[in-house]
Design a protein around this motif. Structure first.
Motif, PDB file in Angstrom:
ATOM      1  N   VAL A 156      38.517  30.539  48.581  1.00 50.49           N
ATOM      2  CA  VAL A 156      37.785  29.623  47.710  1.00 50.49           C
ATOM      3  C   VAL A 156      37.300  30.335  46.435  1.00 50.49           C
ATOM      4  O   VAL A 156      37.463  29.825  45.323  1.00 50.49           O
ATOM      5  N   LEU A 157      36.753  31.558  46.611  1.00 49.90           N
ATOM      6  CA  LEU A 157      36.242  32.252  45.414  1.00 49.90           C
ATOM      7  C   LEU A 157      37.393  32.645  44.487  1.00 49.90           C
ATOM      8  O   LEU A 157      37.274  32.542  43.264  1.00 49.90           O
ATOM      9  N   GLU A 158      38.513  33.094  45.053  1.00 49.53           N
ATOM     10  CA  GLU A 158      39.653  33.446  44.203  1.00 49.53           C
ATOM     11  C   GLU A 158      40.163  32.230  43.440  1.00 49.53           C
ATOM     12  O   GLU A 158      40.529  32.333  42.272  1.00 49.53           O
ATOM     13  N   ALA A 159      40.172  31.067  44.100  1.00 46.01           N
ATOM     14  CA  ALA A 159      40.615  29.842  43.425  1.00 46.01           C
ATOM     15  C   ALA A 159      39.672  29.511  42.258  1.00 46.01           C
ATOM     16  O   ALA A 159      40.105  29.128  41.169  1.00 46.01           O
ATOM     17  N   ARG A 160      38.349  29.689  42.489  1.00 45.84           N
ATOM     18  CA  ARG A 160      37.395  29.389  41.414  1.00 45.84           C
ATOM     19  C   ARG A 160      37.573  30.354  40.246  1.00 45.84           C
ATOM     20  O   ARG A 160      37.509  29.971  39.085  1.00 45.84           O
ATOM     21  N   LEU A 161      37.817  31.645  40.566  1.00 48.46           N
ATOM     22  CA  LEU A 161      38.012  32.631  39.491  1.00 48.46           C
ATOM     23  C   LEU A 161      39.271  32.298  38.696  1.00 48.46           C
ATOM     24  O   LEU A 161      39.320  32.466  37.479  1.00 48.46           O
ATOM     25  N   LYS A 162      40.298  31.801  39.405  1.00 49.89           N
ATOM     26  CA  LYS A 162      41.536  31.425  38.729  1.00 49.89           C
ATOM     27  C   LYS A 162      41.275  30.236  37.798  1.00 49.89           C
ATOM     28  O   LYS A 162      41.725  30.213  36.648  1.00 49.89           O
TER      29      LYS A 162
END
Lengths: 642, 642
Positions: free
Chosen positions: A114-120
């Protein structure tokens, strides 16, 4: 996540590679005709040969070269043993359930995703280029998942997310729960709320025996079988220390994986350490990770041990041997690092642990764990069973120990304490040296002492002079008895296999579809492809002769006498990673000369039968490189087949 | 049970052998410090090396020599697959419970044990010599069991018992129940009555995935993984038939055993059969057993196939290959027989089965099963999943088939039968050729037909002329599609290992305690023992040089530089089965000559370093026998160490 490139600088296209590996049956989803089971794979013929070659090299590199004692212990393990070892209580992952869909997530993986998706999404919103992981995207779309939203985040939030991700392996259940609440982490497919993480044991439960009355587990690691055999192995080694044992076999941790594991008794100075101390390694220690960074330090292992970055020589020696093994397999040294576990990340039995990690298109994958288990396992099993899992060594110089000794008047103890006498005796034996000294004075002064004995009478009992004597005496100890410390390197063969394949994969210039797997000859599933240029009768005896002579030399070969063009046949074998090709042509029929082709350079040489066979043997056994052979034998440019 | 003797004619003393095998750590009870678990063993270093060598030879003998496709499939198997394969319902043993003690017996083993004890008691009563199985006796006494009673039986009863025992493997649950009642078979330890046999499934149940929602089993055999991959393997083999696949790995049948299994598509004529047809075998067919006898027939495999004793060439070819493999391991040919299964004994998937059995002090042990599984497995999986587990071959000559074809007027079918139309169509499709011919006449004569359709209306429906047409037409078939038959040899590595050890075990004349294991060099855990005669400094470089040169030649060696006498050191290695010894003495230091000793004859030769190394290489690789070497190199009689 950084883009991972092949040795020729192309981005690794995992979709293309994966479809090639399935087409060539390196692996294939298990039970596919029944719809498949997520996470279960079968190895086809080239994959099975790779596993066999990896294992064989492992046995030579570790077991034979270091004279280790290889054992093969049973997979079924009774509950009591894994309770004692701590696995029943502590060998667990934190999992979250989505109560609506019933889906179960590993909590740390969910936070990461989830955090990687938000950073993307943030990068997209900021107009930065985003490397898209196509397969993940495709899967997400299949699941009708939500698209990544291009939402800009505050700079402070970006920094916070990045720090969380750098330390993700260090969080336990409560920390993960806090993070899930704080950042409102939800099921990425449905956006539904998930329940707080619960600890889920990773072992496979089963029962032993026909009456199903003995609960047990399939072993979660190969190490326990070795610890339990400690005395017998020491005896087999003619009581000589230090020694190492080794085991190859499947372990079961809610996935079944081929593993190979070692146990090495730790010695203050590792005898062979001097020979490797100048080897350079890429190290990522725990403090760097805790500071939110993943930058590696390059230094020699000698320096690393000297500065205390790596705790001791035995551990350092094994890190080097692991690195050497991985490089022999064809691992790219720029995609290898050793990462130290953070305090909360370590298994319950470890006091220190370094993972050899390999970089792939999935990120850095833990392939070998090298744990310092100290005396943990031997001690818990010794305490539980009373078996002397210790080393007894005659001291060169006897040790003289001054100590307070206690004598009990047994004849009077029994009548006085009756059923409690054993308990009282044990309490007396357990008295510390300090206490004994103090009590000896009491006894002298007042003729009696008082000691605490839990569970007997009021919990305090009195002993008079005629029942007990306390004196300072000298004890001579001729034997040293100790529980040794143990280093445990543990290899995940399946993970090594996949990562190594990504490292040796590339495609021919100008044609992405022409994949090549540049396995080192020692690892390649098949060493030589025999290619008759024509289906003419006269060719058959030649290929059969070559094939049988190669078999006698211990070099595996395969004939491709299909009607496909020679280019197609070589392309197929590039995908299978066959390092050498021998062409049988009309000239061969006349004079028994053959063309030998190198997979990687596509260069060819031509020579007589014996020369070609000898060259192949020395190439496969690693005595010569292709460059050596090319300089020795006449080049051939007749039919240059890429 | 006949007394089993070693090659030197001594009775195999299992107590002595067993204690030697444990002392040398060939195997050891698992979890011994926790009290052990009945039936679970760990292999120590020499046992592990034996398993590795057996497996390696298996791979060379079968997979490489016959170009088989080796696969490595997952151990977890979902319920649905083993339900389809028949294992859930039929892979079971009949077990009896003693309700008082809770003990559980395999019903056939219980009958055997009790009847054999009675026959022994009868022999004692008749004053005949009884061979006592000491270990069994010892165990029985430990359990405080009853002694065998010397009770004479009627001659007719003896005959009945013997006939029951010869057919014991042929009885199912009801027959075993009858026998238990008829002969009043009871718990041999307590004399308590046992309950009637119930079918007990042999598989290990487990669940797959973290949410534990997919029931499954640990695979009961390696064959299923190969059947399920049939299409992919055929594709990998470039659609060429016949082919064979192979798998090495653990199987789980309420014991976990290392197994190696093959699947070979059966061909009417096995191409390599001609090369083996004169090999002689010992065969025990089912009719002989049913007549109450266990006498083997010796004949060539060619004759056995010709007379129909062995059903077909592929089966016969594999029986020979199995025999050749076992003999390479050192199995005694006089203790090897092939026994055909009786009808009730066969697994549910088999149409025929021959077991390679090895004679040991436990009796004849089934070590390799060679089952003809016909098209059973491929058919059930095809029917369940719809996957085309078939071979499609273009016919050289197209096949012209005259047949009755049925056409349906689909437009009218839907409105007429509504939700039932699919069912009716399927019923029409399923009509046999005979019925179609008859119905075509009905249709012509009365303008309508009546057919049975289960579950629709009254179970009979009428179809008029405008709904259906039945005509005789010629169909041209260019492709032949068929489900191939499969032969499955399956090897129990652990059982082979134990039986083979008994076959190569003997003891030096005059000293029963001096055991020797005469492993063939290719199988021996260690090939060469290096024995320095003195601990003098100058010896070390020599042993190290020999050891490293042997390693380069691929010959495993071990140095014994302990202070034990040379005789003791050789005796220890006789027990470990090390075939050759090289002595380093003071002469060696001077001129680099060494003594080479043969384990079995204890004869020695002496020669220079290169000669000794080359002799060892060719001995270990099987290029020369000890006799060859002894005739080539000068004999040495200086220090004849037995």
């Amino acid at each position: 996540m950084a883009t991972v490139t092949t040795k020729t600088g192309q981005a690794v296209d995992r979709l293309v590679l994966d479809s090639m590996l399935r087409r060539r049956m390196f692996y294939t989803p298990s039970f596919e005709i029944y719809g498949g089971v997520s996470g279960l794979y079968d190895y086809g013929p080239p994959g099975t040969a790779l596993i066999a070659n990896l294992t064989d090299l492992w046995r030579k590199h570790f077991v034979l070269e270091e004279d280790m004692l290889e054992v093969d212990t049973t997979m079924l393990t009774p509950h009591e043993i894994l309770k004692t070892s701590g696995h029943v209580d502590k060998f667990a992952d934190w999992m979250c359930k989505d109560p609506k869909t019933g889906e179960i997530f590993r909590a740390d993986h969910l936070v990461e995703e989830v955090l990687e998706a938000r950073l993307k999404g943030d990068k997209e919103a900021r107009g930065q280029k985003v490397v898209v992981d196509e397969e993940k995207e495709a899967k997400k779309k299949k699941k009708a998942a939500k698209e990544t939203k291009a939402v800009k985040l505050d700079d402070a939030v970006v920094k916070e997310y990045e720090e969380v991700l750098a330390q993700i392996d260090n969080y336990g259940g409560p920390e993960l729960e806090e993070i899930i609440t704080k950042y409102d982490i939800r099921n990425p497919t449905t956006d539904g709320k998930v329940q707080p993480p619960v600890s889920f044991n990773l072992m496979f439960q089963t029962s032993i025996g026909p009456s199903s009355n003995m609960p047990g587990y399939l072993r979660p690691e190969t190490a326990q079988g070795q610890f339990l055999n400690f005395q017998k192995l020491l005896e087999f080694n003619q009581q000589s220390m230090p020694f190492a044992s080794a085991a190859i076999g499947k372990s079961f941790r809610n996935e079944i994986s081929p593993r190979a594991g070692l146990l090495r008794v730790r010695w203050q100075e590792a005898p062979r350490f001097a020979g490797v101390k100048d080897v350079e390694m890429s190290l990522l220690n725990r403090d760097v990770q805790l500071s939110g960074s993943t930058e590696v330090t390059k230094m020699t292992i000698g320096k690393a041990v000297e500065t205390g970055l790596v705790d001791n020589e035995t551990l350092g020696y094994f890190l080097v041997r692991i690195q050497q093994y991985l490089l022999k397999l064809g691992v790219d040294p720029t995609k290898l690092r050793f990462r130290q576990h953070m305090a909360n990340e370590m298994a319950h039995y470890a006091t220190d642990c370094w993972d050899a990690e390999l970089q792939t298109s999935y990120g850095w994958i833990e392939c070998v764990g090298c744990a310092d288990r100290s005396a943990y396992d031997l001690t818990v099993h010794k305490n539980k069973t009373g078996a002397p899992l210790v080393v007894r060594e005659t001291r060169a110089e006897p040790l003289r120990i001054e100590e307070w000794q206690v004598d009990i008047e047994k004849k009077k103890f029994g009548p006085r304490f009756k059923k409690d006498s054993k308990t009282v005796e044990a309490a007396v034996d357990a008295l510390s040296q300090e206490l004994r000294e103090k009590l000896s004075l009491d006894l002298e002064q007042s003729g009696k002492i008082e000691i605490d004995v839990e569970g007997v009478g009021s919990g305090k009992i009195e002993l008079e002079k005629d029942l007990i004597k306390i004196e300072k005496r000298t004890r001579v100890e001729n034997v040293r008895e100790y529980t040794p410390n143990v280093i445990e390197p543990s290899f995940g063969i399946g993970r090594i296999l996949y990562s190594m394949i990504e490292h040796v994969y590339w495609s021919r210039a100008g044609d992405e579809a022409r994949g090549v797997l540049s396995f080192p000859p020692v690892i390649a599933p098949t060493k030589v492809l025999l290619v008759p240029l024509s289906t003419h009768q006269s060719f058959k005896p030649l290929t059969e002769r070559l094939s049988s002579k190669l078999r006698r030399l211990g070099v595996s070969s395969r004939v491709d006498d299909s009607s496909a063009s020679i280019g197609k046949r070589y392309a197929r074998n590039d995908e299978l990673g066959t390092p050498f090709g021998v062409t049988v042509d009309f000239q061969s029929v006349k004079d028994s000369t053959f063309t030998l082709r190198d997979r990687d350079s596509t260069k060819q040489v031509r020579a007589g039968e014996e020369d070609i066979l000898n060259a192949l043997k020395s190439l496969v056994e690693g005595d010569e490189t292709w460059e050596d052979v090319r300089q020795r034998l006449p080049e051939f440019t007749g039919q240059d087949v890429e």
